[in-house]
Write an enzyme that holds these catalytic residues in place. Structure first.
Site, mmCIF file in Angstrom:
data_model
loop_
_atom_site.group_PDB
_atom_site.id
_atom_site.type_symbol
_atom_site.label_atom_id
_atom_site.label_comp_id
_atom_site.label_asym_id
_atom_site.label_seq_id
_atom_site.Cartn_x
_atom_site.Cartn_y
_atom_site.Cartn_z
ATOM 1 N N LYS A 179 -29.338 -1.862 48.576
ATOM 2 C CA LYS A 179 -28.546 -3.075 48.324
ATOM 3 C C LYS A 179 -27.067 -2.707 48.425
ATOM 4 O O LYS A 179 -26.494 -2.109 47.527
ATOM 5 C CB LYS A 179 -28.835 -3.653 46.926
ATOM 6 N N GLU A 254 -22.822 7.920 40.821
ATOM 7 C CA GLU A 254 -21.468 8.314 41.263
ATOM 8 C C GLU A 254 -20.564 7.187 40.799
ATOM 9 O O GLU A 254 -20.555 6.107 41.389
ATOM 10 C CB GLU A 254 -21.429 8.445 42.794
ATOM 11 N N CYS A 288 -12.441 6.559 44.669
ATOM 12 C CA CYS A 288 -12.750 7.027 43.318
ATOM 13 C C CYS A 288 -12.043 8.338 42.999
ATOM 14 O O CYS A 288 -11.870 8.678 41.838
ATOM 15 C CB CYS A 288 -14.256 7.200 43.170
ATOM 16 N N GLU A 389 -8.679 2.727 36.056
ATOM 17 C CA GLU A 389 -8.536 2.845 37.512
ATOM 18 C C GLU A 389 -7.725 1.649 38.008
ATOM 19 O O GLU A 389 -8.109 0.507 37.719
ATOM 20 C CB GLU A 389 -9.906 2.718 38.172
#
Ligand code: NAP
Length: 487
Positions: A179, A254, A288, A389
């Site tokens: 997905k 992750e 990331c 972030e």
């Protein structure tokens, strides 16, 4: 360079067949650089997800028994096909997520390398024999495929994230339901077309796109799915981890990062600045592992900032299909809003603006999500940008005096993905890299993502590794076989 004509229709891929969705609903994929619709993708739901699980389970019986050599041959064909179609995939990536074309090409090459590396590793699945403490006993450990796997990927690397899941899963003999992110499903769809050409057997990989919670719940509640491999935010990762716990499914995660870069006064300044700028603004700051906190030793801070500002001002921002573009748009409105919020918050709390600091007001940027490459000085720990972030083109600069202080600050986060240090002092580089609580540390280097290396985080940045010499471990189970020998 090819520009996608809009709007093209795309289907789901289940059990070796391209299918419209039962709901007959579509997801519009929009180019974040200009607002053009680049495609309409069939939106699936529970029914399609169940069909995909059935297909993955049926094909697992044969795929897991296939020889590693046969599996590796298919992966090598995928490696070659990706490289043959590099320009096509690069333009798809640029159009659906905004990454400049030069960086998109590099993403295609990385995706291809994951297939080559995992093809090579597929033939090195070893077991062990162990001497027993009992004379009549023999012990051996074999390694077998985990089973059918659910893979969920994010939008920021729409092709290479797919490769990082599918390549090791297929190499280890697992079958997959993928997905991808709703924002960027076309790279995955185009990849599945290649997989058909490469001879991946029917049902071995399946593609479901649509409502993430609905699809995710079906995947996680089905006992036949033995593992979930996920890349995305820590927030969603935790949700999936909790659901996976109900059946003790294997998980690889992750997740998010909040990378510190520590610049010591003994670094090679020119090379350091070049690397920090490249890493910070790569993919418009939406990676990331890109630096979110730049700690510069007080004694060189002014010099560092002057040079940094000069380089940032020379970056060209725009629709990334143009070869000269360095920085594209952020991916969508909520991404843009988050960047604005972080910068406004920092400025209100005492940061100073070095360059940028606003949404681009250029006429040719008005239909896209362009935020000017920005540098903030005098950033402190009370600001949002120091703790979350940003996922955008903003470089926040902090200062520090001594090593112990900066290591403490760098570790003061729940994230633990990547960290970087710049120094010419060997002892310091060893001391600091060992003290940093991160899964990856770059010393005078900001490119930690290498297919030969083990990519992944600790703390709330994840579980498991992708790439590297142990890349298949997460997709294999160990089985102990004990035998009593008669005299
Ligand atoms: P995200 O919002 O967590 O989404 C990631 C994927 O999860 C998407 O496919 C999304 O689907 C799906 N999803 C969302 N909610 C779900 C649910 N309830 N159940 C099942 N699936 C669900 O992350 P993102 O915004 O796409 O990506 C950015 C994040 O990924 C950042 O935090 C970044 O640091 C992280 N990231 C980490 C790595 C790494 O290797 N550590 C690499 C790249 C990115 P929809 O798209 O349909 O919402």
């Amino acid at each position: 360079m090819e520009i996608l004509k809009s709007p093209k229709k795309y289907q789901l891929f289940i059990n070796g067949e391209w299918k419209d969705s039962i709901s007959n609903q579509f997801i519009e994929v929009v180019n974040p650089a200009n607002g053009n619709v680049v495609g309409q993708v069939a939106s699936g739901n529970m029914v399609e997800t169940k069909e995909a699980i059935d297909a993955a389970c049926n094909s697992f019986l044969s795929w897991s028994k296939e020889t590693p050599k046969a599996r590796a041959d298919i992966l090598m064909r995928l490696y070659s096909l990706l490289l043959e179609n590099e320009d096509h995939f690069a333009s798809v990536i640029t159009n659906e997520m905004g990454k400049p074309i030069v960086q998109a090409r590099s993403e295609v090459q990385i995706a291809a390398e994951h297939f080559r590396w995992n093809a090579e590793e597929a033939r090195r699945i070893y077991g062990k024999t162990i001497q027993s403490s009992e004379k009549q006993k023999r012990l051996s450990i074999i390694r077998q495929s985990v089973g059918p796997v659910a893979a969920i990927t994010p939008w920021n690397f729409p092709l290479s994230m797919v490769a990082r899941k599918l390549a090791p899963a297929l190499a280890a003999g697992c079958t997959v339901i993928l997905k991808p992110a709703e924002q960027t499903p076309i790279s995955a769809i185009e990849f599945f077309k290649l997989a058909e050409k490469a001879g991946v057997p029917k049902g071995v990989i399946n593609l479901v796109i649509g409502n993430p919670k609905e699809i995710g719940d079906v995947l996680l509640e089905d006992k036949r799915i033995r593992k979930i491999t996920f890349t995305g935010s820590t927030e969603v990762g935790k949700l999936l981890y909790k659901k996976a716990a109900n059946q003790v499914k294997r998980v690889s995660m992750e997740l998010g990062g909040h990378a510190p870069i520590i610049v010591f006064e003994d670094c090679d300044l020119e090379s350091t600045v070049n690397q920090v700028v490249r890493s910070k603004f790569n993919n418009t700051g939406q990676t990331c592992v890109c630096p979110n906190r730049i700690y510069v030793q007080e004694s060189i801070k002014d010099k560092f900032i002057n040079l940094f500002k000069e380089k940032v001002q020379s970056l060209k921002m725009g629709y990334g299909i143009d070869e000269n573009i360095d920085v594209g748009p952020v991916v969508n409105k909520s991404g843009l809003d988050k960047v604005k919020k972080h910068v406004e918050d920092a400025l209100q709390k005492g940061a100073t603006l070095v360059v940028g600091g606003k949404v681009s007001d250029k006429d040719h940027h008005k239909n896209g999500y362009f935020y000017e490459p920005t540098v903030l000085d005098c950033v402190n720990d009370q600001m949002l940008i120091a703790n979350q972030e940003t996922f955008g083109p903003v470089a926040p600069i902090f200062s520090f005096e001594i090593e112990e202080e900066v290591v403490k600050k760098a570790n003061n986060t729940d994230y633990g993905l990547a960290a970087y240090i710049f120094t010419e002092n060997l002892s310091r580089s060893v001391r600091v890299s060992e003290a940093l609580e991160y899964g990856m540390v770059g010393i005078n280097d900001t490119v930690v993502s290498q297919v030969e290396g083990a990519f992944g985080g600790i703390k709330e940045s994840g579980i498991g590794r992708e790439g590297g010499p142990d890349c298949l471990d997460d997709f294999l189970e160990m089985k102990l076989i004990t035998t009593i020998i008669r005299d």
